[in-house]
Design a protein around this motif. Structure first.
Motif, PDB file in Angstrom:
ATOM      1  N   THR A 103       0.782  -1.059  -0.109  1.00  0.00           N
ATOM      2  CA  THR A 103       0.039   0.028  -0.051  1.00  0.00           C
ATOM      3  C   THR A 103       0.786   1.314   0.000  1.00  0.00           C
ATOM      4  OG1 THR A 103      -1.936   1.376   0.975  1.00  0.00           O
ATOM      5  CG2 THR A 103      -0.114   0.150   2.645  1.00  0.00           C
ATOM      6  N   GLY A 104       0.053   2.494   0.123  1.00  0.00           N
ATOM      7  CA  GLY A 104       0.809   3.614   0.088  1.00  0.00           C
ATOM      8  C   GLY A 104       0.258   4.725  -0.804  1.00  0.00           C
ATOM      9  N   THR A 105       0.535   5.836  -0.857  1.00  0.00           N
ATOM     10  CA  THR A 105      -0.158   7.119  -1.389  1.00  0.00           C
ATOM     11  C   THR A 105      -0.275   6.585  -2.991  1.00  0.00           C
ATOM     12  OG1 THR A 105       0.366   8.609  -0.016  1.00  0.00           O
ATOM     13  CG2 THR A 105      -0.336   9.533  -2.005  1.00  0.00           C
ATOM     14  N   ALA A 106       0.757   6.387  -3.681  1.00  0.00           N
ATOM     15  CA  ALA A 106       0.959   6.087  -4.863  1.00  0.00           C
ATOM     16  C   ALA A 106      -0.204   4.938  -5.457  1.00  0.00           C
ATOM     17  CB  ALA A 106       2.005   5.863  -5.509  1.00  0.00           C
ATOM     18  N   LYS A 107       0.268   3.740  -4.650  1.00  0.00           N
ATOM     19  CA  LYS A 107      -0.780   2.336  -4.721  1.00  0.00           C
ATOM     20  C   LYS A 107      -2.174   2.567  -4.961  1.00  0.00           C
ATOM     21  CE  LYS A 107       2.453  -1.411  -4.246  1.00  0.00           C
ATOM     22  NZ  LYS A 107       2.322  -1.953  -5.453  1.00  0.00           N
ATOM     23  N   LEU A 108      -2.411   3.604  -3.881  1.00  0.00           N
ATOM     24  CA  LEU A 108      -4.061   3.673  -3.628  1.00  0.00           C
ATOM     25  C   LEU A 108      -4.617   4.604  -4.741  1.00  0.00           C
ATOM     26  CD1 LEU A 108      -4.003   4.125   0.359  1.00  0.00           C
ATOM     27  CD2 LEU A 108      -4.902   2.379  -0.706  1.00  0.00           C
ATOM     28  N   ARG A 109      -3.827   5.574  -4.974  1.00  0.00           N
ATOM     29  CA  ARG A 109      -4.395   6.984  -6.016  1.00  0.00           C
ATOM     30  C   ARG A 109      -4.550   5.800  -7.344  1.00  0.00           C
ATOM     31  NH1 ARG A 109      -0.190  10.789  -6.924  1.00  0.00           N
ATOM     32  NH2 ARG A 109      -1.348  11.483  -8.562  1.00  0.00           N
ATOM     33  N   TYR A 110      -3.612   4.901  -7.620  1.00  0.00           N
ATOM     34  CA  TYR A 110      -3.405   4.054  -9.053  1.00  0.00           C
ATOM     35  C   TYR A 110      -4.639   3.212  -9.048  1.00  0.00           C
ATOM     36  CZ  TYR A 110      -1.857   0.524 -12.222  1.00  0.00           C
ATOM     37  OH  TYR A 110      -1.838  -0.315 -12.945  1.00  0.00           O
ATOM     38  N   MET A 111      -4.971   2.604  -7.810  1.00  0.00           N
ATOM     39  CA  MET A 111      -6.284   1.670  -7.710  1.00  0.00           C
ATOM     40  C   MET A 111      -7.488   2.494  -7.834  1.00  0.00           C
ATOM     41  SD  MET A 111      -4.884  -1.616  -7.749  1.00  0.00           S
ATOM     42  CE  MET A 111      -5.846  -2.571  -6.586  1.00  0.00           C
ATOM     43  N   GLN A 112      -7.432   3.530  -7.256  1.00  0.00           N
ATOM     44  CA  GLN A 112      -8.763   4.152  -7.039  1.00  0.00           C
ATOM     45  C   GLN A 112      -9.183   4.654  -8.633  1.00  0.00           C
ATOM     46  OE1 GLN A 112      -9.275   7.478  -4.392  1.00  0.00           O
ATOM     47  NE2 GLN A 112     -11.281   8.065  -5.310  1.00  0.00           N
ATOM     48  N   ASP A 113      -8.076   5.022  -9.449  1.00  0.00           N
ATOM     49  CA  ASP A 113      -8.250   5.456 -10.752  1.00  0.00           C
ATOM     50  C   ASP A 113      -8.543   4.284 -11.673  1.00  0.00           C
ATOM     51  OD1 ASP A 113      -7.521   8.076 -10.233  1.00  0.00           O
ATOM     52  OD2 ASP A 113      -5.314   7.913 -11.026  1.00  0.00           O
ATOM     53  N   LYS A 114      -8.051   2.906 -11.264  1.00  0.00           N
ATOM     54  CA  LYS A 114      -8.553   1.675 -12.180  1.00  0.00           C
ATOM     55  C   LYS A 114      -9.790   1.455 -11.722  1.00  0.00           C
ATOM     56  CE  LYS A 114      -4.573   1.217 -13.951  1.00  0.00           C
ATOM     57  NZ  LYS A 114      -4.535   1.664 -15.558  1.00  0.00           N
ATOM     58  N   LEU A 115     -10.206   1.632 -10.449  1.00  0.00           N
ATOM     59  CA  LEU A 115     -11.893   1.136  -9.979  1.00  0.00           C
ATOM     60  C   LEU A 115     -12.721   2.233 -10.805  1.00  0.00           C
ATOM     61  CD1 LEU A 115     -13.579  -0.206  -8.234  1.00  0.00           C
ATOM     62  CD2 LEU A 115     -13.321   1.363  -6.285  1.00  0.00           C
ATOM     63  N   GLN A 116     -12.398   3.339 -10.689  1.00  0.00           N
ATOM     64  CA  GLN A 116     -13.344   4.431 -11.762  1.00  0.00           C
ATOM     65  C   GLN A 116     -13.534   3.952 -13.120  1.00  0.00           C
ATOM     66  OE1 GLN A 116     -11.865   8.552 -11.595  1.00  0.00           O
ATOM     67  NE2 GLN A 116     -13.654   8.909 -12.709  1.00  0.00           N
ATOM     68  N   LYS A 117     -12.466   3.342 -13.722  1.00  0.00           N
ATOM     69  CA  LYS A 117     -12.552   2.830 -15.088  1.00  0.00           C
ATOM     70  C   LYS A 117     -13.592   1.695 -14.944  1.00  0.00           C
ATOM     71  CE  LYS A 117      -8.160   4.617 -16.517  1.00  0.00           C
ATOM     72  NZ  LYS A 117      -6.822   4.354 -17.400  1.00  0.00           N
ATOM     73  N   LEU A 118     -13.444   0.878 -14.081  1.00  0.00           N
ATOM     74  CA  LEU A 118     -14.259  -0.406 -13.846  1.00  0.00           C
ATOM     75  C   LEU A 118     -15.645   0.208 -13.837  1.00  0.00           C
ATOM     76  CD1 LEU A 118     -12.242  -2.994 -11.951  1.00  0.00           C
ATOM     77  CD2 LEU A 118     -12.222  -2.432 -14.602  1.00  0.00           C
ATOM     78  N   VAL A 119     -16.019   0.991 -13.147  1.00  0.00           N
ATOM     79  CA  VAL A 119     -17.334   1.686 -12.815  1.00  0.00           C
ATOM     80  C   VAL A 119     -18.061   1.983 -13.756  1.00  0.00           C
ATOM     81  CG1 VAL A 119     -18.779   3.087 -11.378  1.00  0.00           C
ATOM     82  CG2 VAL A 119     -16.833   1.930 -10.307  1.00  0.00           C
ATOM     83  N   SER A 120     -17.063   2.746 -14.726  1.00  0.00           N
ATOM     84  CA  SER A 120     -17.738   3.342 -15.880  1.00  0.00           C
ATOM     85  C   SER A 120     -17.728   2.571 -17.201  1.00  0.00           C
ATOM     86  CB  SER A 120     -16.837   4.686 -16.203  1.00  0.00           C
ATOM     87  OG  SER A 120     -15.546   4.194 -16.495  1.00  0.00           O
ATOM     88  N   GLU A 121     -17.188   1.238 -17.074  1.00  0.00           N
ATOM     89  CA  GLU A 121     -17.402   0.585 -18.232  1.00  0.00           C
ATOM     90  C   GLU A 121     -18.816  -0.082 -18.392  1.00  0.00           C
ATOM     91  OE1 GLU A 121     -14.670  -2.713 -17.530  1.00  0.00           O
ATOM     92  OE2 GLU A 121     -12.886  -1.500 -18.485  1.00  0.00           O
TER      93      GLU A 121
END
Length: 249
Positions: free
Chosen positions: A231-249
Motif C-alpha cells: 500500500t501507499g499513497t501512489a498505489k491507492l491513487r492508482y487503484m482508485q483510478d483503475k476502479l473508476q474505469k471499471l465502474v464507468s465501463e
C-alpha cells in the motif's frame, strides 16, 4: 506451511509502519511501494542517506522489468521528500548500501490471474450471510486481504472507506484469517466498512497470498483486472483510478 508464509509476510509488512516510507525507482520517489511493483520485480535494495538522519530505499528493478509509463504520474515530487537532493546525488553516483534479497516470500503470481475469471467461491461474512459468484456478478468488486498485525493494512482502511462513498455501486469484501472476535475492535473503532470475511483461508489459499495488504479489482463480468500487493499513497491513487474505469465501463 501457510502459517510460515504469513509470519514472513508479517515481517515485510511491519517494516513500513513508522512514518512515511519512500522508495526510489528510476529516479522517482514513491510513498510506499510503487504501483505494479512487488518484491518479485526487485533485483536489489539500496539504502541512500542524506547525512542528517534521513534515508530512502532504492528498488533496483530486475532485468526485463520496467516501471510502466502510466505509473510515473503517481510519483511524489522530489520537493516534498526530505533529503531528496542528497538521495538523487547518491543514486546518480551509483552509491548507497546494497542489501541482498533474502527471507522474502512472494507466492502471489499476478500474471497468472489478471485477465482470468474470478474463481468460484462460497464464503460467509461475519454477519452470517453467504457470498458466492452470483452475488457479485454485474458490478465491480474490490477484495482486500488484511490481518490485525499488519500496520499498513490498518493505515489504509480510511482511504478504502472513501472508495465506498465515491463508488457505491461496487461490492467491497475484506478477507482475513483472524477470527471475527479478533477483528471486532479494529473494524468498529477504525472503522473498516468493507463486508468482512473472517476466520477463512479460502481466498488466501486460492491466490497464495502471504504478504499483505493485497487488493484485487474485478470487473462487472467477473474478470480479474488488477492486483496490487502493498500500500501507499501512489498505489491507492492508482487503484482508485483503475476502479473508476471499471465502474464507468
Amino acid at each position: 506451511m501457510f502459517l510460515i508464509l504469513i509470519a514472513v509476510g508479517a515481517g515485510l509488512c511491519s517494516a513500513q509502519t513508522a512514518g512515511k516510507k519512500y522508495y526510489l525507482v528510476d529516479g522517482l520517489f514513491f510513498e510506499g511501494m510503487p504501483p505494479c511493483v512487488s518484491s518479485d520485480n526487485v533485483a536489489t535494495f539500496i539504502t541512500h542517506e542524506d547525512g542528517v538522519g534521513h534515508e530512502v530505499t532504492e528498488l533496483r528493478l530486475r532485468k526485463g522489468f520496467a516501471l510502466p509509463e502510466d505509473v510515473r504520474k503517481y510519483a511524489t515530487p522530489a520537493g516534498e521528500v526530505l533529503g531528496a537532493e542528497a538521495f538523487l546525488m547518491s543514486y546518480r553516483g551509483g552509491m548507497g548500501k546494497k542489501w541482498p534479497i533474502s527471507g522474502a516470500v512472494q507466492t502471489l503470481k499476478k500474471e497468472e490471474w489478471i485477465g482470468k475469471a474470478f474463481p468460484d467461491f462460497k464464503v460467509k461474512d461475519t454477519e452470517g450471510k453467504e457470498w458466492s459468484n452470483t452475488d457479485v456478478t454485474g458490478r465491480p468488486m474490490v477484495l482486500n486481504f488484511w490481518y490485525t498485525g499488519c500496520g499498513p493494512c490498518i493505515r489504509e482502511m480510511p482511504e478504502l472507506n472513501k472508495w465506498m462513498e465515491v463508488y457505491p455501486d461496487v461490492t467491497y469484501l475484506a478477507t482475513t484469517f483472524d477470527s471475527a472476535a479478533q477483528i471486532k475492535k479494529i473494524v468498529e473503532s477504525r472503522p473498516f466498512l468493507f463486508t468482512q470475511i473472517a476466520d477463512d483461508l479460502f481466498f488466501f489459499e486460492t491466490f497464495h497470498v502471504s504478504g499483505m495488504p493485497v487488493t484485487i479489482l474485478v470487473d462487472k463480468k467477473g474478470i480479474i483486472r488488477h492486483i496490487e500487493q502493498g500500500t501507499g499513497t501512489a498505489k491507492l491513487r492508482y487503484m482508485q483510478d483503475k476502479l473508476q474505469k471499471l465502474v464507468s465501463e
